[in-house]
Structures are given as C-alpha cells and as structure tokens.
Motif scaffolding. Sequence first.
Motif, PDB file in Angstrom:
ATOM      1  N   LEU A  36      -1.477 -33.304  -0.516  1.00  0.00           N
ATOM      2  CA  LEU A  36      -2.620 -32.648  -0.384  1.00  0.00           C
ATOM      3  C   LEU A  36      -3.135 -32.220  -1.709  1.00  0.00           C
ATOM      4  N   ASP A  37      -4.470 -32.472  -1.953  1.00  0.00           N
ATOM      5  CA  ASP A  37      -5.001 -31.740  -3.053  1.00  0.00           C
ATOM      6  C   ASP A  37      -5.097 -30.255  -3.127  1.00  0.00           C
ATOM      7  N   GLY A  38      -5.763 -29.638  -4.387  1.00  0.00           N
ATOM      8  CA  GLY A  38      -5.523 -28.188  -4.496  1.00  0.00           C
ATOM      9  C   GLY A  38      -6.191 -27.555  -3.450  1.00  0.00           C
ATOM     10  N   ALA A  39      -7.218 -28.130  -2.683  1.00  0.00           N
ATOM     11  CA  ALA A  39      -7.859 -27.407  -1.614  1.00  0.00           C
ATOM     12  C   ALA A  39      -7.189 -27.586  -0.307  1.00  0.00           C
ATOM     13  N   GLY A  40      -6.040 -28.352  -0.261  1.00  0.00           N
ATOM     14  CA  GLY A  40      -5.504 -28.537   0.985  1.00  0.00           C
ATOM     15  C   GLY A  40      -5.822 -29.843   1.673  1.00  0.00           C
ATOM     16  N   ASN A  41      -6.972 -30.558   1.255  1.00  0.00           N
ATOM     17  CA  ASN A  41      -7.308 -31.926   1.779  1.00  0.00           C
ATOM     18  C   ASN A  41      -6.202 -32.977   1.574  1.00  0.00           C
ATOM     19  N   PRO A  42      -6.131 -33.789   2.562  1.00  0.00           N
ATOM     20  CA  PRO A  42      -5.368 -35.078   2.376  1.00  0.00           C
ATOM     21  C   PRO A  42      -5.715 -35.980   1.141  1.00  0.00           C
ATOM     22  N   LEU A  43      -4.576 -36.133   0.352  1.00  0.00           N
ATOM     23  CA  LEU A  43      -4.978 -36.934  -0.850  1.00  0.00           C
ATOM     24  C   LEU A  43      -4.290 -38.387  -0.511  1.00  0.00           C
ATOM     25  N   TYR A  44      -2.966 -38.342  -0.521  1.00  0.00           N
ATOM     26  CA  TYR A  44      -2.114 -39.447  -0.095  1.00  0.00           C
ATOM     27  C   TYR A  44      -0.869 -39.400   0.893  1.00  0.00           C
ATOM     28  N   THR A  45      -0.637 -40.401   1.586  1.00  0.00           N
ATOM     29  CA  THR A  45       0.553 -40.440   2.433  1.00  0.00           C
ATOM     30  C   THR A  45       1.550 -41.615   1.641  1.00  0.00           C
ATOM     31  N   VAL A  46       2.896 -41.172   1.811  1.00  0.00           N
ATOM     32  CA  VAL A  46       3.720 -41.860   1.536  1.00  0.00           C
ATOM     33  C   VAL A  46       4.626 -42.533   2.614  1.00  0.00           C
ATOM     34  N   GLN A  47       4.789 -43.706   2.858  1.00  0.00           N
ATOM     35  CA  GLN A  47       5.679 -44.193   4.018  1.00  0.00           C
ATOM     36  C   GLN A  47       6.392 -45.431   3.006  1.00  0.00           C
ATOM     37  N   THR A 157      12.550 -39.058  -7.517  1.00  0.00           N
ATOM     38  CA  THR A 157      12.103 -38.939  -8.784  1.00  0.00           C
ATOM     39  C   THR A 157      10.989 -39.975  -9.038  1.00  0.00           C
ATOM     40  N   GLY A 158      11.137 -41.321  -8.493  1.00  0.00           N
ATOM     41  CA  GLY A 158      10.467 -42.286  -8.564  1.00  0.00           C
ATOM     42  C   GLY A 158       8.989 -42.029  -7.987  1.00  0.00           C
ATOM     43  N   GLU A 159       8.937 -41.366  -7.020  1.00  0.00           N
ATOM     44  CA  GLU A 159       8.050 -41.012  -6.208  1.00  0.00           C
ATOM     45  C   GLU A 159       7.185 -39.923  -6.709  1.00  0.00           C
ATOM     46  N   LEU A 160       7.841 -38.960  -7.124  1.00  0.00           N
ATOM     47  CA  LEU A 160       7.393 -37.735  -7.864  1.00  0.00           C
ATOM     48  C   LEU A 160       6.463 -38.140  -9.145  1.00  0.00           C
ATOM     49  N   ALA A 161       7.159 -38.982  -9.933  1.00  0.00           N
ATOM     50  CA  ALA A 161       6.459 -39.584 -10.985  1.00  0.00           C
ATOM     51  C   ALA A 161       5.364 -40.343 -10.557  1.00  0.00           C
ATOM     52  N   ALA A 162       5.343 -41.115  -9.545  1.00  0.00           N
ATOM     53  CA  ALA A 162       4.260 -41.937  -9.312  1.00  0.00           C
ATOM     54  C   ALA A 162       3.062 -40.932  -8.409  1.00  0.00           C
ATOM     55  N   VAL A 163       3.434 -39.779  -7.985  1.00  0.00           N
ATOM     56  CA  VAL A 163       2.375 -39.128  -7.519  1.00  0.00           C
ATOM     57  C   VAL A 163       1.619 -38.190  -8.798  1.00  0.00           C
ATOM     58  N   PHE A 164       2.370 -37.964  -9.842  1.00  0.00           N
ATOM     59  CA  PHE A 164       2.071 -37.404 -11.040  1.00  0.00           C
ATOM     60  C   PHE A 164       1.080 -38.458 -11.598  1.00  0.00           C
ATOM     61  N   TYR A 165       1.719 -39.686 -11.727  1.00  0.00           N
ATOM     62  CA  TYR A 165       0.848 -40.797 -12.577  1.00  0.00           C
ATOM     63  C   TYR A 165      -0.823 -40.905 -11.837  1.00  0.00           C
ATOM     64  N   LEU A 166      -0.737 -40.610 -10.478  1.00  0.00           N
ATOM     65  CA  LEU A 166      -1.947 -41.088  -9.768  1.00  0.00           C
ATOM     66  C   LEU A 166      -2.848 -39.591 -10.109  1.00  0.00           C
TER      67      LEU A 166
END
Length: 324
Positions: A36-47, A157-166
């Motif tokens: 979710l973004d800073g306002a709580g809106n959907p940003l990404y999903t991961v599956q 860790t790979g997913e956390l890095a990928a989210v940060f990357y985006l």
Amino acid sequence: MHGSLRFSGMFLPKQNMLALLLLVALVPTMLAQTVLDGAGNPLYTVQDGVIYDAASKPLLTVKANLVFKGASESKNDIVLMVGTDNLFSDKSANAVSGDMQTVCFAMGLGGFYMPGYGLNDGYLIAHYSIGDKGNLVLKAGLPSVVMATLTGDKWTTGELAAVFYLVNEQYQLKEKLWASVNALGATTKPTSAATTGQATIRRMWNTGDDDFSWDGNTLKRRWNSYDYEEWEFDGQVLRRVWYEDGVEYEWDGKILKRRFNAATEEFEWDGRILRRRWNTGNDEFLVQGNVVKRVWNTGNDEWEVSGDMPIPIIAMIVFGLIRK
C-alpha cells in the motif's frame, strides 16, 4: 471431508452458497502479499514472486536474489542482483545492476544506503521497520515518512529489495538524498561514522607491512602503526588524524580526489573497477567480492578485504596514498 461439504451445501440458502463459493474463489487473492502507498491505497500485489501494479501488469519478477524485468526470468532481463539473503544483517552488502557494472545501493540493518558508504545513517535512503498489526513499513526522509506498507508474510529479501527498487524509481529517493547531502557542503560531516563494524585489508602475498585496519572511523596499519599514517574518514573527507598538512581527499560517491592541488590524484569508481582518472591504462583495480586486484599485470598486487570497508578507504590502500 467431501461428504460434509456436500451436506452443508444442501442446507445453505442459495445466496449464502454463492457467497461461500465467491469467498473460496477469492482466497488466493486475499492471501497475496500486498503493498500500500503512504495513504493506504493499493500500490502493488505480489504473487509467486511476481510484483504487479494496480492494473495487474507484471513489473518485476523475483527469483531468490535475482530481480527480473516484467514477468521475465531471462538472464538478459536481470535488473538487480541482491548480495545478501538477510536484509536485517548488521553486515553491509551490495545490490548491483544486472550487467554487474554499477552498485545501485548498499543493504543492511533493514535499510538501503548510498553505495560506497557502508551502513552510514547519514546516507540512509530508506528502511523497513515494523508497523501496526506487524506489517513491514518502508520509510524514507528526515523526519521519516511512510512510503509503503507491506501486508502479508514470508517476504524475502529479494522481494523487499524489489519493492524498494520500485518505490525508489517512483519517488527518486536516492537522487533526493544525494541532493540533500550535496547541499550540506563538502565540509559538513554526516551524522554518524562512515561504516559500522570493523574491517581489514591486506596484501595477499603479504610482507608483513601491507596490512591495514578500519574501525568505522580511522584507517591505520594493523601492526606498528605510527601517527603520520593514521587517517580518518567522515563519509566525505579523508584527512590525517594527527597532522594538519593540507593533504585531504574528497569523496562524492564516484570520484575520490585531492581537495587541493589534485593534479593526477583523482580516482573514479564505476561500481566494479577503481581507476586513476588520468591513467596510463595500467592503474586499474577490479573489486571482485572480497578480492581487489589489478586488471592488468596483477603480479603480487592482490588484496584481500575482510569486513565492511568503504571504497575510498580501499582506494587509499591500493593506490598507495596512505604513504604520501
């Protein structure tokens, strides 16, 4: 089990049965990791390691410590190679570009840092912490602002890095931090030491003299150190600890150079190779894991690094600047 399900279905009102079937159909989606973004809106999903945007378009695919573009798993589509399995380790690691030519950022202690400075709070781009309901929260800036909230569990860790990357790409966090650091001026020290922990570097074919230590603040010989060869580094400026002789080196994340009367004493780092900027073609060192060696005509000029050591400190050693 099947019998009980059929039995229950026989006595459920039709609309309740439809609701149950809909709930079962939604279970995979409900269990998906979400951002979710800073306002709580959907940003990404991961599956299954694939990160989708709000329109269900695949943005990145994570396989172990490799991050690929879109839904690809092709070697040619690697955008990030993550150098650790544990983002929350107290040891610094690097995330490099797919072509292995550029260090994108350093990682450790739950955060992402400007490359070349170790785990220095003064160069922290963003970090994860535990938020409400046990969710991971990605924060950036001073004072820190919530950039994203990650729900669900089993984040790698790979997913956390990928989210940060985006998130970094979207909000240009790294560029904003660098602009802020530069605005402080070259003489302003960061808020903390250049790195955490200790490190050593020694010539592999050691004669006994070429062995140096770094404690996060000071560079010196491990054995028989003397005052003139002890240097301190605040993340931007390298200077002698005990002497004010006007010899200082300045580091901007890519270039290390003499602050005054640089002449040919300018060195650059491209994420893989350290070289003298005005070199003859021979003064180049390849940094490969914990080994630093000349690109050409290695001879006995190979060094072994143990621990977390900033690039400018390594440059001081391998280019022989500590002796000047």
